[in-house]
Design an enzyme around this catalytic site. Structure first.
Site, PDB file in Angstrom:
ATOM      1  N   HIS A  87     -12.548  -7.715  -7.356  1.00  0.00           N
ATOM      2  CA  HIS A  87     -11.285  -8.441  -6.991  1.00  0.00           C
ATOM      3  C   HIS A  87     -10.991  -9.339  -8.207  1.00  0.00           C
ATOM      4  O   HIS A  87     -10.010  -9.446  -8.793  1.00  0.00           O
ATOM      5  CB  HIS A  87     -11.214  -9.093  -5.674  1.00  0.00           C
ATOM      6  CG  HIS A  87     -11.637  -8.546  -4.354  1.00  0.00           C
ATOM      7  ND1 HIS A  87     -12.842  -8.738  -3.626  1.00  0.00           N
ATOM      8  CD2 HIS A  87     -10.721  -7.622  -3.868  1.00  0.00           C
ATOM      9  CE1 HIS A  87     -12.618  -7.764  -2.660  1.00  0.00           C
ATOM     10  NE2 HIS A  87     -11.490  -7.138  -2.774  1.00  0.00           N
ATOM     11  N   GLN A 121      -4.059  -1.152   9.068  1.00  0.00           N
ATOM     12  CA  GLN A 121      -4.991  -0.281   8.381  1.00  0.00           C
ATOM     13  C   GLN A 121      -6.399  -0.084   8.865  1.00  0.00           C
ATOM     14  O   GLN A 121      -7.135   0.617   8.300  1.00  0.00           O
ATOM     15  CB  GLN A 121      -4.947  -0.599   6.817  1.00  0.00           C
ATOM     16  CG  GLN A 121      -5.789  -1.645   6.442  1.00  0.00           C
ATOM     17  CD  GLN A 121      -5.539  -1.870   5.018  1.00  0.00           C
ATOM     18  OE1 GLN A 121      -4.566  -2.622   4.519  1.00  0.00           O
ATOM     19  NE2 GLN A 121      -6.754  -1.861   4.296  1.00  0.00           N
TER      20      GLN A 121
HETATM   21  P1  AMP Z   1      -9.597  -4.694  -0.775  1.00  0.00           P
HETATM   22  O1  AMP Z   1      -9.704  -6.308  -0.452  1.00  0.00           O
HETATM   23  O2  AMP Z   1     -10.964  -4.133  -0.291  1.00  0.00           O
HETATM   24  O3  AMP Z   1      -8.445  -4.355   0.044  1.00  0.00           O
HETATM   25  O4  AMP Z   1      -9.648  -4.259  -2.135  1.00  0.00           O
HETATM   26  C1  AMP Z   1      -8.509  -4.929  -2.876  1.00  0.00           C
HETATM   27  C2  AMP Z   1      -8.337  -4.390  -4.220  1.00  0.00           C
HETATM   28  O5  AMP Z   1      -9.506  -4.754  -4.823  1.00  0.00           O
HETATM   29  C3  AMP Z   1      -8.130  -2.756  -4.192  1.00  0.00           C
HETATM   30  O6  AMP Z   1      -7.184  -2.734  -4.997  1.00  0.00           O
HETATM   31  C4  AMP Z   1      -9.374  -2.262  -4.528  1.00  0.00           C
HETATM   32  O7  AMP Z   1      -9.367  -0.901  -4.992  1.00  0.00           O
HETATM   33  C5  AMP Z   1     -10.030  -3.634  -5.417  1.00  0.00           C
HETATM   34  N1  AMP Z   1     -11.273  -3.236  -5.465  1.00  0.00           N
HETATM   35  C6  AMP Z   1     -12.341  -3.320  -4.526  1.00  0.00           C
HETATM   36  N2  AMP Z   1     -13.543  -3.426  -4.791  1.00  0.00           N
HETATM   37  C7  AMP Z   1     -13.479  -2.908  -6.129  1.00  0.00           C
HETATM   38  C8  AMP Z   1     -14.637  -2.850  -7.247  1.00  0.00           C
HETATM   39  N3  AMP Z   1     -15.912  -2.692  -6.989  1.00  0.00           N
HETATM   40  N4  AMP Z   1     -14.088  -2.788  -8.621  1.00  0.00           N
HETATM   41  C9  AMP Z   1     -12.840  -2.885  -8.797  1.00  0.00           C
HETATM   42  N5  AMP Z   1     -11.787  -2.810  -7.903  1.00  0.00           N
HETATM   43  C10 AMP Z   1     -12.233  -3.096  -6.661  1.00  0.00           C
END
Ligand code: AMP
Length: 290
Positions: free
Chosen positions: A37, A61
């Site tokens: 993040h 979701q």
């Molecule tokens: P989430 O909190 O899981 O909904 O993720 C929020 C954002 O962070 C989304 O755009 C994800 O694709 C991105 N994200 C989550 N894990 C990673 C990672 N390991 N590397 C890069 N971006 C990530």
């Protein structure tokens, strides 16, 4: 850094930024922040001011048997991390702010969301697009930053942004991994010690594909066989799906002529994880980005 809880105040801040010709960048998250993040946030800071990070565990979701209730919520720690790296605004609405009683609307992108993650998690992508559309409406970003980790989600959000003329430019950021290859994920916190070791099989299986491609293999079926070999050798990992798909259509790839994603989803103990690699065949030579 300013913490905003209401839609009305967030809208006011965003329209003020617009009026002053500021380039607002949005980084949508569900919190439980990790380096993945934060890499999105840092990227946003290179080209935007102000940067808004949204933290919202979006109930829409999650399926009824999924982990909405136990999803990690670490707001104080998240805020400290965001403050440290100099974020301008954090938008952390309560569920009733985003979905007041009587809320009835859903937005969905046809086609792309019916397979892979969409098939394993019915309704998931409609929940994602509905909340992302709302976040875009509320914050009016010039740029919005997403991780390639959620490749299918990214493709669907791009489609919605184009179809509905949302005006935001979608910026894709690379996958941040642990030193042993495991993609960072808020759900990694669920992994017990043994599961944590087994979870590297997802990365190792993608790496097997990378090596095969490096050795000249171009047949998707044989590439997937190499991937499955690694997964089958790890008893703690149960494959949900593994596919090689065209990066644009998300249809199953019959060749590597166009750029393709190798997508994998698997259960490690009780935790469901996803990962992917991008095979770029449109340049020369082929590259496989992990
Ligand atoms: P989430 O909190 O899981 O909904 O993720 C929020 C954002 O962070 C989304 O755009 C994800 O694709 C991105 N994200 C989550 N894990 C990673 C990672 N390991 N590397 C890069 N971006 C990530």
């Amino acid at each position: 850094m300013e913490l905003i809880h209401t839609v009305a105040w967030m809208k006011q801040v965003a329209s003020e930024a617009r009026r002053n010709d500021r380039v607002l960048g949005l980084v949508p998250t569900m919190g439980a922040l990790h380096e993945g993040h934060l890499s999105l946030v840092r990227r946003a800071q290179t080209q935007c001011f102000p940067v808004v990070v949204s933290i919202f565990v979006n109930p829409k979701q999650f399926g009824p048997s999924e982990d909405f209730k136990k999803y990690p919520r670490t707001l104080d720690v998240d805020l400290a991390a965001l403050e440290r790296i100099g974020v301008d605004y954090v938008f952390a609405p309560l569920p009733d702010e985003m979905y007041p009683p009587g809320f009835r609307t859903a937005v969905s992108v046809e086609g792309l969301g019916d397979r892979l993650e969409g098939r394993s998690r019915p309704g998931h992508f409609t929940g994602v697009t509905t909340v992302v559309l709302k976040l875009f409406e509320i914050t009016q970003p010039c740029f919005a930053f997403f991780g390639r980790k959620d490749a299918q989600q990214l493709r669907i959000i791009r489609q919605m942004t184009r179809d509905l003329d949302l005006g935001a430019e979608i910026v894709v950021c690379p996958i941040v991994r642990e030193p042993d290859g495991l993609a960072l994920s808020s759900r990694n916190a669920y992994l017990a010690e043994n599961d944590r070791r087994a979870a590297t099989a997802l990365y190792r299986s993608l790496d097997a594909v990378r090596r095969e491609v490096g050795g000249g293999e171009r047949n998707p079926t044989r590439l997937l066989a190499a991937l499955k070999c690694v997964i089958d050798a790890e008893p703690g990992v149960l494959l949900d799906y593994a596919e090689i798909v065209d990066a644009e259509t998300f249809d199953r790839a019959v060749s590597l002529r166009n750029n393709c994603y190798v997508l994998i989803a698997a259960r490690v103990g009780t935790t469901r994880l996803i990962d992917n690699a991008l095979i770029e065949s449109e340049g020369n030579p082929f590259t496989v980005n992990m």
